[in-house]
Design an enzyme around this catalytic site. Sequence first.
Site, PDB file in Angstrom:
ATOM      1  N   THR A   1      13.878  46.317  20.774  1.00 58.86           N
ATOM      2  CA  THR A   1      14.917  45.377  21.189  1.00 58.86           C
ATOM      3  C   THR A   1      15.323  45.705  22.619  1.00 58.86           C
ATOM      4  O   THR A   1      14.788  46.632  23.247  1.00 58.86           O
ATOM      5  CB  THR A   1      16.158  45.484  20.282  1.00 58.86           C
ATOM      6  OG1 THR A   1      16.813  46.738  20.535  1.00 58.86           O
ATOM      7  CG2 THR A   1      15.786  45.371  18.803  1.00 58.86           C
ATOM      8  N   MET A   2      16.321  44.988  23.118  1.00 61.13           N
ATOM      9  CA  MET A   2      16.809  45.246  24.472  1.00 61.13           C
ATOM     10  C   MET A   2      17.394  46.657  24.611  1.00 61.13           C
ATOM     11  O   MET A   2      17.466  47.203  25.719  1.00 61.13           O
ATOM     12  CB  MET A   2      17.865  44.201  24.863  1.00 61.13           C
ATOM     13  CG  MET A   2      19.164  44.298  24.076  1.00 61.13           C
ATOM     14  SD  MET A   2      20.437  43.177  24.709  1.00 61.13           S
ATOM     15  CE  MET A   2      19.819  41.592  24.161  1.00 61.13           C
TER      16      MET A   2
ATOM     17  N   SER B   1      21.200  37.048  21.510  1.00 61.93           N
ATOM     18  CA  SER B   1      21.260  37.808  22.763  1.00 61.93           C
ATOM     19  C   SER B   1      22.596  37.622  23.461  1.00 61.93           C
ATOM     20  O   SER B   1      23.195  38.577  23.974  1.00 61.93           O
ATOM     21  CB  SER B   1      20.125  37.392  23.698  1.00 61.93           C
ATOM     22  OG  SER B   1      18.869  37.682  23.125  1.00 61.93           O
TER      23      SER B   1
ATOM     24  N   GLY C   1       0.804  -1.211   0.000  1.00 59.10           N
ATOM     25  CA  GLY C   1       0.000   0.000   0.000  1.00 59.10           C
ATOM     26  C   GLY C   1       0.838   1.261   0.000  1.00 59.10           C
ATOM     27  O   GLY C   1       1.977   1.275   0.466  1.00 59.10           O
TER      28      GLY C   1
ATOM     29  N   GLY D   1      25.019  45.111  15.732  1.00 55.49           N
ATOM     30  CA  GLY D   1      23.685  44.513  15.645  1.00 55.49           C
ATOM     31  C   GLY D   1      22.755  45.202  14.670  1.00 55.49           C
ATOM     32  O   GLY D   1      21.768  44.623  14.220  1.00 55.49           O
TER      33      GLY D   1
ATOM     34  N   GLY E   1       1.491   5.313   1.180  1.00 55.38           N
ATOM     35  CA  GLY E   1       1.469   5.920   2.509  1.00 55.38           C
ATOM     36  C   GLY E   1       2.680   5.572   3.334  1.00 55.38           C
ATOM     37  O   GLY E   1       2.805   6.017   4.481  1.00 55.38           O
ATOM     38  N   HIS E   2       3.600   4.750   2.747  1.00 54.60           N
ATOM     39  CA  HIS E   2       4.794   4.321   3.473  1.00 54.60           C
ATOM     40  C   HIS E   2       6.071   4.887   2.863  1.00 54.60           C
ATOM     41  O   HIS E   2       7.164   4.405   3.162  1.00 54.60           O
ATOM     42  CB  HIS E   2       4.882   2.792   3.476  1.00 54.60           C
ATOM     43  CG  HIS E   2       3.637   2.108   3.910  1.00 54.60           C
ATOM     44  ND1 HIS E   2       3.044   2.372   5.130  1.00 54.60           N
ATOM     45  CD2 HIS E   2       2.851   1.181   3.293  1.00 54.60           C
ATOM     46  CE1 HIS E   2       1.948   1.627   5.242  1.00 54.60           C
ATOM     47  NE2 HIS E   2       1.811   0.913   4.140  1.00 54.60           N
TER      48      HIS E   2
ATOM     49  N   HIS F   1      -0.104   0.756   9.306  1.00 52.97           N
ATOM     50  CA  HIS F   1      -1.377   1.089   8.664  1.00 52.97           C
ATOM     51  C   HIS F   1      -2.304   1.822   9.614  1.00 52.97           C
ATOM     52  O   HIS F   1      -3.527   1.769   9.481  1.00 52.97           O
ATOM     53  CB  HIS F   1      -2.049  -0.183   8.135  1.00 52.97           C
ATOM     54  CG  HIS F   1      -1.241  -0.878   7.087  1.00 52.97           C
ATOM     55  ND1 HIS F   1      -0.560  -2.050   7.336  1.00 52.97           N
ATOM     56  CD2 HIS F   1      -0.987  -0.549   5.803  1.00 52.97           C
ATOM     57  CE1 HIS F   1       0.077  -2.421   6.239  1.00 52.97           C
ATOM     58  NE2 HIS F   1      -0.156  -1.531   5.297  1.00 52.97           N
TER      59      HIS F   1
END
Length: 556
Positions: A480-481, A434, A54, A472, A56-57, A212
Amino acid sequence: MAFYNSRAHMVPEMLSALLSTAEIDRLGTSDGTAVLVRRGHDPQAGVAVISGGGSGHEPAHAGFLGDGMLAAAVPGSLFASPPVSAVLEAIRAVTGPAGCVLIIKNYTGDRLNFGLAAERAREEGLDVRTVLVADDVSLPEIEQPRGLAGTVLVHKVAGHLAAAGASVEQVAEAAQRIADGLRTIGLALTPATLPGEDTEPTRGAELGLGIHNEPGAREVDVDGAAGAVQQVLDALDADEFVRTSEHGVVAVLNDLGGCSPQEGLVLTHELLDRLGRDAVTRLLGPARLMTSLDMHGFSVTLAPASEELVAALDAPTTAPGWVRPSSPCAPQKVPGVGVATGEVAAVVAEATPRTQDGRLEDAVAAACRALESAQRELDELDRAAGDADAGTTFAAGAQAVRGLVESGDLGFADPAAAMRRIARTLETAMGGSSGVLLAILATAAGRSLETDGRADWSGALAEGIAAVQHHGGAAEGDRTMLDALIPAQRALAEGDGVVVPAAVAQAAAAGAEATATLTARAGRAAYVPDSATQGSPDAGAAAVAKLVRALADSLS
């Protein structure tokens, strides 16, 4: 939701893509069923190896069409065995005087349909042998175990011997011998989602599933990769299997369809740790070899590492779905060439002296504890940007710095040396951008303190911020920081520059809170829609505000 168009069109569209991209041809059959053959296969050249089942594998089975593996593959519809007519067409197309070997997974439909096709082909004078794979050990009381991912090893052995010119009898006997020595079991957190079904799965983690989407042998509790792998190995009786395998074992780690690459590597780590790297002669995977749509799980196959199996695994093949096996070894480290050498390395590594009263060291430790305590809160704030790890990142750096302070290795009597030590610590202990940004800030601040010759923390922080902006690419107002750092530095410059007053903490907090209404223009958040981040402050800015507040409270 999945990227299918419809269940009815799924298999034809998959086959269309495969035929467009691989060295595979499709036979024109009278009833329109799919029969796939290796391009360029010569029926007169030797034994042909055929398999199927079948769909699906994937990549099984068409992905294993290639020199040194399968000559023909017969895909059925989703999770359904192909019809007898298609199997017979495949036999006729690739079988010559040397005969063919059918590799059959032990499911009723496959056994019956491939079996009847073999009988009809024999009536036509073709030499057809069958090999049955029944490697599932999840239900020991069942007389007919299912065929699972171990089937791929049988494909490789049979294909290798056929390519080497072995007789049909030799190919079939060797393939069955390998099949009889296999054992496989799977574990999944969730079952497969069938095309067109959007309902949430009602089943939890299960051990001993088929391919299956049938339920597992039993429900299990899974708390991580280590426990999951151990449960699988216990079910395989792996310790005894390894002990009685004279030449080690071949292990297959098969992704059932829904594991991430990262999960695959962690599962591999656990598998090798528990089996023992010296015991695993060859490892196949982690890889998707025989899947069950998107089932979030894995299976492990073990086989004795016989000479004929290892030789077959190492032999080349053109099959697109095959993954070259590895020979596991213990992780090794090789000598590196560090950028910090000589006097610089010594300065970075040595302890920095404490201040006489220890107030600054105590404040830094308190600030680190505040960040560690805020890990979950900061992670949740960061979720809007996608990865939800800001709190984890800041906590890792804080824990490392606090460890140095509490061990006596980090003091602030020499501020420049202390900032250099902090920079190197954050560089290695914190992940992501960071950590690098804060390391840049600390490095530049330390250089400023050393040049100035006195503890001008306001000027040092200004130099650090300038370096962060330069490398940066962010500015104040970019969410941002920096939106907490820059107001804090301004407030510090207005004071005496020695301690962190409450006004500095208030400025940092106000700057962080204001980011809730800002549009991100730098960092990962810049790629996220404004609607996802509006209303919540930036996690980096919030972390800086908590750090400054804890410093201020401790120094007050």
